[in-house]
Design an enzyme around this catalytic site. Structure first.
Site, short mmCIF file in Angstrom:
data_model
loop_
_atom_site.label_atom_id
_atom_site.label_comp_id
_atom_site.label_asym_id
_atom_site.label_seq_id
_atom_site.Cartn_x
_atom_site.Cartn_y
_atom_site.Cartn_z
N ASP A 87 0.70 -17.45 16.63
CA ASP A 87 1.80 -16.51 16.80
C ASP A 87 2.61 -16.32 15.52
OD1 ASP A 87 1.08 -16.05 19.40
OD2 ASP A 87 2.53 -17.45 20.26
N HIS A 94 -10.01 -22.37 9.65
CA HIS A 94 -11.05 -22.48 8.62
C HIS A 94 -11.27 -21.17 7.85
CE1 HIS A 94 -13.62 -20.47 11.54
NE2 HIS A 94 -14.56 -20.36 10.62
N HIS A 144 -12.43 -18.56 -0.27
CA HIS A 144 -11.57 -18.32 0.89
C HIS A 144 -11.17 -19.64 1.54
CE1 HIS A 144 -15.39 -18.71 3.22
NE2 HIS A 144 -14.59 -19.10 4.20
#
Length: 431
Positions: free
Chosen positions: A22, A92, A119
């Site tokens: 959230d 991840h 990333h």
């Protein structure tokens, strides 16, 4: 809270994970397509990094809870372990950029020469930033372990704990490549593209156990485990590395590179406070801009929209005996091999894509690094040689495919001929 997922059904989010979900930074993953530009060829491939991250979170929980049920006392698995493994699954892919791997492997090397950027490393920075920005109450030890688990598959990464090392292999398995990240994307991507999937990941989840601090698999499931790697390779061949998909990716990288000076895109990759503002909508930003600085980039994006793509000329599979010493083919190599009777080629007219497809372990058999056990009464682990299982398994575990594209339709024949000349000169044969 629960979320209805079209692959795993109801996914239940624990309170700590929900605090991350959230946030506007995590919600950004809804605007990152899981498969980049594959949707231009497979229209159903519009699923996002958001749902994949939820899927990996759920499977990580399924894996660790199953181990706790059957080996919990022996392995001393506690709620802290469950929470860290699940959270690493959730976060991840937190650091992916626009159109995922295209941004990381295509754009970044072009505009940030020499920068070691991934990333996964960006996921760590994003996690740190979100914890501080939203005052998320997380134990320092949990925070540290989650970050270690996210980059566990990268070579040379140290782990603060010398115990329960099997926990680091659930989400990103650097030991043998079997992890819940692959379980989710193989099934999810196959379903989205409409190509079917014969890999039953549930069987692998149900039969794994820990022996000597390592995740091991029942010997009778050898071919099921092999199917994981084979299905992944098929997805690379038919979807991820599809010739048209690669053409569009190459055009997008060119467009993004042209727009970099005006939009300062590369400056975002160092600061998570700015980076989270980057997503797939950058394509629309370029396309609808009226800025004269973005004209070249805008024209290229519109070529993508109108399907006026870089033209695929030909491809060549590097012979197996040449793989070890293969040197990537460049546009300059093609230009230097052109026939003088053809229109003169320039380096900027040609694009070369060197595509490697393997079973996760380069030219090596990934199953050689996997430990198996005979049955649940046994505490002995062992390796299995594939020739003891089937003679139908491959003798080679990697393909290197060189693809050549022409940026201009009228140069296709000249580029194709130059590429054939290069093949004959280098390998004594042509496609």
């Amino acid at each position: 809270k629960h979320v209805l997922d079209n692959v795993h059904g109801n996914i239940y989010l624990d309170p700590l994970s929900l605090k991350f979900v959230d946030t506007e930074q995590f919600q950004r993953l809804r605007d990152l397509k899981q498969l980049g530009f594959a949707y231009m060829v497979y229209p159903g491939a519009v699923h996002s990094r958001f749902e994949h991250s939820l899927g990996v979170y759920w499977l990580a929980g399924e894996a660790i809870n199953r181990l706790k049920t059957y080996q919990g006392l022996e392995l001393d698995i506690d709620n802290f372990d469950i929470e860290t493994v699940q959270l690493s699954g959730l976060l991840h892919d937190f650091g992916h950029g626009p159109f995922s791997h295209t941004f990381e492997r295509g754009f970044i090397p072009r505009v940030c020469n020499g920068l070691e950027w991934s990333h996964e490393e960006m996921s760590l920075k994003m996690m740190d930033y979100v914890v501080d920005e939203h005052n998320i109450d997380i134990l320092p030890e949990c925070h540290k372990k989650v970050k270690e688990m996210i980059v566990a598959s990268e070579r040379g990464k140290s782990k603060s704990s010398k115990e329960k090392l099997f926990l680091y292999d659930i989400v990103a398995n650097g030991r043998n490549g079997i992890d819940v990240d692959k379980f989710d994307y193989i099934v999810r991507d196959s379903r989205a593209c409409g190509i079917g999937c014969s890999f039953p990941f549930q069987r692998v989840l149900e039969t794994m156990r820990v022996i000597d601090d390592e995740l091991c698999y029942r010997a009778k499931e050898y071919l099921t485990v092999y199917k994981l790697f084979a299905t992944r390779a098929d997805l690379h061949r038919t979807v991820y590395m599809h010739a048209k998909v690669k053409a569009i990716e190459l055009m997008f990288v060119d467009a993004l590179t042209m727009a970099n000076d005006a939009l300062k895109i590369s400056s975002y990759v160092h600061d998570p406070a700015e980076y989270w503002k980057l997503d797939d909508t950058i394509l629309k930003t370029i396309e609808t801009s009226s800025s004269s600085d973005l004209k070249e980039s805008r024209d290229l994006v519109r070529r993508i929209r109108r399907r006026d793509l870089y033209q695929f000329c030909n491809e060549f599979a590097v012979p197996k005996d040449k793989l070890e010493h293969f040197k990537k083919i460049t546009a300059q190599d093609i230009v230097c091999s052109q026939n003088s009777s053809r229109p003169k080629l320039n380096v900027e007219d040609v694009v070369v894509s060197n595509v490697s497809i393997d079973l996760t372990n380069g030219r090596n058999n990934p199953l050689e690094s996997i430990s198996f056990f005979k049955d649940y009464d046994s505490n002995e682990k062992f390796k299995i040689k594939d020739d003891l299982v089937s003679h139908l398994l491959p003798a080679s575990y990697q393909d290197m495919i060189v693809r050549v594209y022409s940026k201009k339709p009228h140069l296709v024949e000249a580029v194709s001929e130059a590429f054939e000349n290069l093949q004959v000169k280098t390998y004594g044969m042509k496609t």
